[in-house]
Motif scaffolding. Structure first.
Motif, PDB file in Angstrom:
ATOM      1  N   GLN A 491      86.648  60.025  61.680  1.00 53.96           N
ATOM      2  CA  GLN A 491      86.853  59.642  60.286  1.00 53.96           C
ATOM      3  C   GLN A 491      85.523  59.605  59.538  1.00 53.96           C
ATOM      4  O   GLN A 491      85.447  59.915  58.354  1.00 53.96           O
ATOM      5  N   GLU A 492      84.473  59.241  60.244  1.00 55.29           N
ATOM      6  CA  GLU A 492      83.142  59.227  59.641  1.00 55.29           C
ATOM      7  C   GLU A 492      82.736  60.618  59.164  1.00 55.29           C
ATOM      8  O   GLU A 492      82.083  60.775  58.129  1.00 55.29           O
ATOM      9  N   ASP A 493      83.138  61.632  59.925  1.00 51.77           N
ATOM     10  CA  ASP A 493      82.845  63.016  59.522  1.00 51.77           C
ATOM     11  C   ASP A 493      83.519  63.356  58.204  1.00 51.77           C
ATOM     12  O   ASP A 493      82.943  64.051  57.354  1.00 51.77           O
ATOM     13  N   LEU A 494      84.741  62.871  58.005  1.00 52.43           N
ATOM     14  CA  LEU A 494      85.474  63.154  56.778  1.00 52.43           C
ATOM     15  C   LEU A 494      84.772  62.515  55.581  1.00 52.43           C
ATOM     16  O   LEU A 494      84.657  63.133  54.513  1.00 52.43           O
ATOM     17  N   ASP A 495      84.293  61.291  55.754  1.00 49.93           N
ATOM     18  CA  ASP A 495      83.565  60.622  54.680  1.00 49.93           C
ATOM     19  C   ASP A 495      82.266  61.359  54.358  1.00 49.93           C
ATOM     20  O   ASP A 495      81.898  61.534  53.192  1.00 49.93           O
ATOM     21  N   LYS A 496      81.576  61.789  55.417  1.00 49.32           N
ATOM     22  CA  LYS A 496      80.321  62.504  55.227  1.00 49.32           C
ATOM     23  C   LYS A 496      80.554  63.844  54.532  1.00 49.32           C
ATOM     24  O   LYS A 496      79.730  64.313  53.739  1.00 49.32           O
ATOM     25  N   LEU A 497      81.702  64.458  54.805  1.00 48.83           N
ATOM     26  CA  LEU A 497      82.057  65.733  54.200  1.00 48.83           C
ATOM     27  C   LEU A 497      82.055  65.623  52.673  1.00 48.83           C
ATOM     28  O   LEU A 497      81.479  66.448  51.969  1.00 48.83           O
ATOM     29  N   GLU A 498      82.692  64.589  52.157  1.00 47.61           N
ATOM     30  CA  GLU A 498      82.782  64.401  50.713  1.00 47.61           C
ATOM     31  C   GLU A 498      81.424  64.082  50.100  1.00 47.61           C
ATOM     32  O   GLU A 498      81.091  64.552  49.014  1.00 47.61           O
ATOM     33  N   GLU A 499      80.614  63.298  50.791  1.00 46.65           N
ATOM     34  CA  GLU A 499      79.282  62.970  50.287  1.00 46.65           C
ATOM     35  C   GLU A 499      78.414  64.217  50.169  1.00 46.65           C
ATOM     36  O   GLU A 499      77.703  64.409  49.180  1.00 46.65           O
ATOM     37  N   LEU A 500      78.472  65.064  51.184  1.00 50.22           N
ATOM     38  CA  LEU A 500      77.679  66.298  51.168  1.00 50.22           C
ATOM     39  C   LEU A 500      78.121  67.239  50.040  1.00 50.22           C
ATOM     40  O   LEU A 500      77.300  67.898  49.406  1.00 50.22           O
ATOM     41  N   CYS A 501      79.425  67.295  49.815  1.00 48.21           N
ATOM     42  CA  CYS A 501      79.939  68.153  48.746  1.00 48.21           C
ATOM     43  C   CYS A 501      79.376  67.736  47.383  1.00 48.21           C
ATOM     44  O   CYS A 501      78.927  68.578  46.592  1.00 48.21           O
ATOM     45  N   ILE A 502      79.393  66.449  47.114  1.00 45.13           N
ATOM     46  CA  ILE A 502      78.882  65.945  45.839  1.00 45.13           C
ATOM     47  C   ILE A 502      77.385  66.221  45.720  1.00 45.13           C
ATOM     48  O   ILE A 502      76.885  66.629  44.668  1.00 45.13           O
ATOM     49  N   MET A 503      76.649  66.010  46.815  1.00 42.58           N
ATOM     50  CA  MET A 503      75.209  66.261  46.805  1.00 42.58           C
ATOM     51  C   MET A 503      74.915  67.723  46.480  1.00 42.58           C
ATOM     52  O   MET A 503      74.051  68.031  45.645  1.00 42.58           O
ATOM     53  N   MET A 504      75.648  68.658  47.111  1.00 39.68           N
ATOM     54  CA  MET A 504      75.417  70.077  46.871  1.00 39.68           C
ATOM     55  C   MET A 504      75.723  70.460  45.430  1.00 39.68           C
ATOM     56  O   MET A 504      74.983  71.218  44.789  1.00 39.68           O
ATOM     57  N   LYS A 505      76.822  69.950  44.898  1.00 40.00           N
ATOM     58  CA  LYS A 505      77.209  70.304  43.529  1.00 40.00           C
ATOM     59  C   LYS A 505      76.170  69.827  42.515  1.00 40.00           C
ATOM     60  O   LYS A 505      75.920  70.489  41.504  1.00 40.00           O
ATOM     61  N   GLU A 506      75.555  68.696  42.772  1.00 43.58           N
ATOM     62  CA  GLU A 506      74.642  68.104  41.798  1.00 43.58           C
ATOM     63  C   GLU A 506      73.206  68.583  41.934  1.00 43.58           C
ATOM     64  O   GLU A 506      72.420  68.471  40.986  1.00 43.58           O
ATOM     65  N   THR A 507      72.826  69.127  43.088  1.00 44.83           N
ATOM     66  CA  THR A 507      71.401  69.417  43.308  1.00 44.83           C
ATOM     67  C   THR A 507      71.082  70.873  43.638  1.00 44.83           C
ATOM     68  O   THR A 507      69.903  71.227  43.694  1.00 44.83           O
ATOM     69  N   SER A 508      72.071  71.726  43.868  1.00 45.28           N
ATOM     70  CA  SER A 508      71.772  73.123  44.198  1.00 45.28           C
ATOM     71  C   SER A 508      71.195  73.852  42.988  1.00 45.28           C
ATOM     72  O   SER A 508      71.504  73.527  41.837  1.00 45.28           O
ATOM     73  N   LEU A 509      70.388  74.863  43.266  1.00 45.14           N
ATOM     74  CA  LEU A 509      69.675  75.578  42.209  1.00 45.14           C
ATOM     75  C   LEU A 509      70.596  76.464  41.375  1.00 45.14           C
ATOM     76  O   LEU A 509      70.486  76.507  40.149  1.00 45.14           O
ATOM     77  N   CYS A 510      71.503  77.193  42.019  1.00 44.06           N
ATOM     78  CA  CYS A 510      72.324  78.156  41.273  1.00 44.06           C
ATOM     79  C   CYS A 510      73.809  77.928  41.539  1.00 44.06           C
ATOM     80  O   CYS A 510      74.205  77.048  42.309  1.00 44.06           O
ATOM     81  N   GLY A 511      74.605  78.778  40.919  1.00 42.91           N
ATOM     82  CA  GLY A 511      76.054  78.633  40.991  1.00 42.91           C
ATOM     83  C   GLY A 511      76.628  78.765  42.383  1.00 42.91           C
ATOM     84  O   GLY A 511      77.694  78.206  42.662  1.00 42.91           O
ATOM     85  N   LEU A 512      75.956  79.499  43.279  1.00 43.11           N
ATOM     86  CA  LEU A 512      76.499  79.650  44.628  1.00 43.11           C
ATOM     87  C   LEU A 512      76.578  78.294  45.320  1.00 43.11           C
ATOM     88  O   LEU A 512      77.632  77.890  45.816  1.00 43.11           O
ATOM     89  N   GLY A 513      75.455  77.573  45.358  1.00 45.02           N
ATOM     90  CA  GLY A 513      75.451  76.267  46.011  1.00 45.02           C
ATOM     91  C   GLY A 513      76.242  75.222  45.257  1.00 45.02           C
ATOM     92  O   GLY A 513      76.909  74.376  45.855  1.00 45.02           O
ATOM     93  N   GLN A 514      76.185  75.275  43.914  1.00 50.87           N
ATOM     94  CA  GLN A 514      76.899  74.282  43.103  1.00 50.87           C
ATOM     95  C   GLN A 514      78.407  74.393  43.254  1.00 50.87           C
ATOM     96  O   GLN A 514      79.123  73.396  43.159  1.00 50.87           O
ATOM     97  N   SER A 515      78.905  75.606  43.475  1.00 52.47           N
ATOM     98  CA  SER A 515      80.360  75.801  43.544  1.00 52.47           C
ATOM     99  C   SER A 515      80.878  75.985  44.972  1.00 52.47           C
ATOM    100  O   SER A 515      82.094  76.005  45.168  1.00 52.47           O
TER     101      SER A 515
END
Length: 573
Positions: A491-515
């Motif tokens: 279950q911890e992996d599932l929580d971490k999954l969502e956290e990583l998704c938000i981090m990538m969307k907010e901090t990636s340089l271009c549209g590939l990482g953001q989306s």
């Protein structure tokens, strides 16, 4: 060539076509060629020659006719009228068709016929693809006979650059590459930008799995793309254009090269276009297959001979693009809309679609649906109409589960939203995007965590590696999804999954990482119970995944290698 000579060319070609008693239009796009269209065309030529019918029967190799899963496709026109469309044509059937329709008293071969009232055809509205399947992409005359280059002539003779930009603004056309930015506003920014040199770029580097809209347009109607680019060049003050073609599209590149050569020879491109003071040359650049080069700054870097990596914005390409000069970048399909808008007017185009999403959209309909292929539909059509009317529904009596729009950058739309209008705003509210036009239909045998893993693996492989959130984040997300689908996640992996998704969307340089997290987030939103079943019960509701006895932290050899590289890169950064 001037406007009058252009019109005369079209009239001569129309007379020539009308002189044939019968025309055999054979699809020569990539899907039909891969299923045997070359042998069909050669059979037609052989039969017509054997019976000395060259003066009465014309054989035309065309672009895509639409229902690609039913190829090779042949349309027979008798006395200028569409008579019948044949599917899955073999050389043997081609011989029967040629003899039957070319006879003194023509008749129809009563097999492999696609009904003319098929919803696949009647539900569409073709604007960009109006010539596709009807003209020979290698013959300029074939395009001109259907009004080709008349919009360019009209713009050069009767409109100012500002008026062209205003027409595109009033039409409501939005970029068809995915972001949906108003095209006319972008054109006007480039027109107003100071600079001694300006460029126009057509982005034909579509890399979404299952998507081939731009490839088909470039293969089927290359002059339409060139005409749209020339009008854009006149509007923004550019005299040089580039078409960036994906490396896996050799037929498209070949037909574009031929079209450019012919257009320059006839005075439709190059110096003094249509006897005007406007100069516009077009060159082709072939991509090396990097998905990230679909992003505009990475694409420009590639054209300039540099490594295809994005750079931060601003400045935007409209102010500082190729070699530091103002640059207009539009998707190939966007340029395909320009000539019809100039020819028919902004009001005509704006009357199609919805209030905020005007015009039509081309989709590559793929997946578990009866008829797959290329379709063009008005904005606002429901997803249900596309899947069940145009596509013919789910084969084998299976149930519809989800539709993936927007490719690796999009999301999965579940059955409860089948009646959603397909437009930019509605798809965005569901956590998906329009994207360039890929639409993959899935039935109830699809495992949604596995689908998310597939798209994350694609993004992981295609990441250029320039920024840490994308380079490292995609590896970590894929690692967790691997755990979920092999039954070793917590279950911890599932929580971490969502956290990583938000981090990538907010901090990636271009549209590939953001989306990149979009497919994952949308499947979590609508199919969370499947993730929980994999974790809590070690079961796959779709019976797709195979669970192993690997410990939670054990990775495959390849993922171990990627994880080590990602960790090293992170420490260096």
């Amino acid at each position: 060539m001037n406007r009058e000579e252009l019109q005369a060319m079209g009239e001569r070609e129309q007379e020539k076509q009308q002189s044939y008693r019968c025309r055999l239009l054979c699809c020569a796009s990539t899907p039909c060629l891969s299923s045997g269209a070359t042998a069909v065309i050669e059979t037609f030529k052989q039969v017509i020659k054997e019976h000395d019918l060259e003066a009465e029967v014309a054989i035309t190799s065309t672009g895509c006719m639409g229902p690609c899963s039913r190829g090779p496709l042949v349309t027979v026109q008798v006395n200028g009228q569409q008579d019948v469309i044949y599917e899955q044509v073999t050389p043997e059937l081609a011989r029967e068709i040629a003899l039957a329709h070319a006879a003194a008293e023509p008749k129809t071969v009563e097999k492999n016929i696609l009904p003319g009232d098929l919803a696949f055809f009647t539900k569409q509205k073709k604007v960009v693809l109006s010539n596709s399947g009807l003209i020979d992409p290698d013959r300029l005359e074939s395009y001109v006979a259907r009004g080709g280059y008349s919009a360019l002539a009209h713009a050069l003779r009767e409109m100012t650059p500002m008026e062209v930009c205003e027409t595109i603004i009033k039409s409501g056309l939005r970029g068809r590459g995915g972001a949906g930015y108003p095209s006319g506003l972008k054109w006007d920014l480039v027109r107003k930008a100071p600079g001694d040199k300006k460029y126009v770029i057509a982005n034909g580097d579509e890399g979404d799995p299952g998507a081939y809209m731009d490839r088909t347009l470039m293969e089927s109607d290359p002059h339409r793309v060139l005409e749209g680019m020339a009008i854009a060049g006149y509007a923004v003050g550019a005299d040089q254009g580039f078409i960036y073609v994906r490396g896996e599209y050799p037929i498209a590149a070949k037909r574009l090269e031929n079209a450019i050569r012919i257009a320059e020879r006839r005075g439709l491109l190059g110096g003094r276009v249509l006897d005007s003071s406007f100069n516009f040359r077009v060159d082709i650049r072939i991509g090396a297959g990097a998905f990230v080069c679909g992003e505009e700054t990475a694409l420009m870097a590639s054209i300039m001979g540099r490594r295809g990596q994005p750079w931060p914005r601003p400045p935007y390409p409209a102010q500082k693009g190729l070699w530091g000069f103002p640059t207009l970048i539009n998707n190939v399909e966007t340029f395909g809309n320009i000539a019809p808008i100039i020819e028919n007017g902004a009001e005509w185009y704006a009357s199609i679609g919805t209030e905020k999403s005007k015009g039509t959209k081309i989709f590559a309909l793929a997946g578990t649906v009866e008829t797959t292929g290329l379709i063009e539909v008005p904005m606002g059509i429901s997803l249900r109409e596309i899947v069940f009317d145009i596509g013919g529904g789910i084969p084998g009596g299976r149930e519809f589960k989800a539709a993936q729009t927007g490719g690796p950058s999009g999301g999965c739309i579940p059955a409860e939203h089948l009646d959603t209008p397909v437009d930019y705003e509605s798809l965005s509210r569901l956590g998906s995007i329009m994207g360039s036009g890929g639409l993959v239909v899935m039935d109830d045998t699809s495992c949604m965590p596995d689908v998310a893993k597939f798209f994350m693996e694609f993004c992981m492989d295609e990441s250029c590696g320039k920024c840490v959130p994308c380079r490292v984040g995609t590896v970590q997300l894929h690692q967790i999804l691997e755990h979920i689908t092999n039954g070793s996640a917590t279950q911890e992996d599932l929580d971490k999954l969502e956290e990583l998704c938000i981090m990538m969307k907010e901090t990636s340089l271009c549209g590939l990482g953001q989306s990149a997290p979009n497919p994952l987030l949308s499947t979590l939103k609508y199919f969370r119970q499947e993730y929980e079943a994999h974790i809590a019960n070690r079961t796959c509701p779709a019976e797709k995944c195979t669970f192993t006895e690997v410990p939670p932290l054990q990775l495959t050899e390849e993922l171990q290698r990627r994880a080590r590289l990602a960790k090293t890169d992170s420490e260096v950064s």
